[in-house]
Design an enzyme around this catalytic site. Sequence first.
Site, short mmCIF file in Angstrom:
data_model
loop_
_atom_site.label_atom_id
_atom_site.label_comp_id
_atom_site.label_asym_id
_atom_site.label_seq_id
_atom_site.Cartn_x
_atom_site.Cartn_y
_atom_site.Cartn_z
N GLY A 44 -9.82 28.23 40.08
CA GLY A 44 -8.93 27.08 40.04
C GLY A 44 -8.26 27.00 38.68
O GLY A 44 -8.81 27.47 37.68
N CYS A 96 -15.50 26.97 33.37
CA CYS A 96 -14.13 26.47 33.22
C CYS A 96 -13.36 27.47 32.38
O CYS A 96 -13.85 27.91 31.34
CB CYS A 96 -14.14 25.10 32.53
SG CYS A 96 -12.48 24.42 32.27
N LEU A 97 -12.17 27.84 32.83
CA LEU A 97 -11.38 28.82 32.10
C LEU A 97 -11.01 28.33 30.71
O LEU A 97 -10.71 29.13 29.82
CB LEU A 97 -10.11 29.18 32.88
CG LEU A 97 -10.34 29.88 34.22
CD1 LEU A 97 -9.01 30.11 34.93
CD2 LEU A 97 -11.09 31.19 34.04
N GLU A 139 -10.93 20.44 39.29
CA GLU A 139 -9.50 20.52 38.95
C GLU A 139 -8.88 19.13 38.85
O GLU A 139 -8.05 18.85 37.99
CB GLU A 139 -8.74 21.37 39.97
CG GLU A 139 -9.24 22.81 40.11
CD GLU A 139 -9.41 23.52 38.78
OE1 GLU A 139 -8.62 23.27 37.85
OE2 GLU A 139 -10.35 24.34 38.67
N HIS A 142 -9.35 17.60 35.56
CA HIS A 142 -8.41 18.06 34.52
C HIS A 142 -7.15 17.18 34.51
O HIS A 142 -6.60 16.91 33.44
CB HIS A 142 -8.00 19.51 34.78
CG HIS A 142 -8.97 20.53 34.26
ND1 HIS A 142 -9.33 20.62 32.94
CD2 HIS A 142 -9.66 21.52 34.90
CE1 HIS A 142 -10.20 21.63 32.78
NE2 HIS A 142 -10.42 22.18 33.96
ZN ZN Z 1 -11.72 23.73 34.27
#
Ligand code: ZN
Length: 172
Positions: A44, A96-97, A139, A142
């Site tokens: 995501g 989380c990226l 997501e 965020h």
């Molecule tokens: Zn994230």
Amino acid sequence: MALLQILQWPDPGLSTPCDSVGDEDLAELIADMFETMYAAPGRGLAAPQIGVLKRLFVMDATWKDSSDRTAGTPLVMINPELVSVGGQQESGVEGCLSIPGVLTEVQRPSSVTLRWQDETRRWQAGSFDGFAARCIQHEYDHLQGRVTFDHLSPQARLEAEEIYFRNLEKSE
Ligand code: ZN
């Protein structure tokens, strides 16, 4: 298409609630977000993670489960609205990226119902459970300016942040 740079926590853009999307053309942004998400590789990616403070995210909760990319389930949610949550509170580990190297245990409702606009701006509604529900809530967070760390107790958060910054030092 282009790979976009993913902001790393504690970039202030990750703590800022996003604005609603208007009628701007998002086709290129969405294509770039998918390319960036798959390359990362992640399941995501929300717009604020690439510095665009707008309410949209892309996700594909299943593509990593198979070597066949076409077996994935790509989904774009524009202006998503949480309608209801249900099921039980479940604990699960999330990466989380924007917080590389740290897995965080987060409690979330096991099912979620939302409405959102798809890439043609048509309103859709749906209910999700299992991993997709977790991914969507991550997501969605965020877009509200929240990250996984915001779900932790003060003590657990301190420990997680310490691990994160130690990893960052090592990778520099
Ligand atoms: Zn994230």
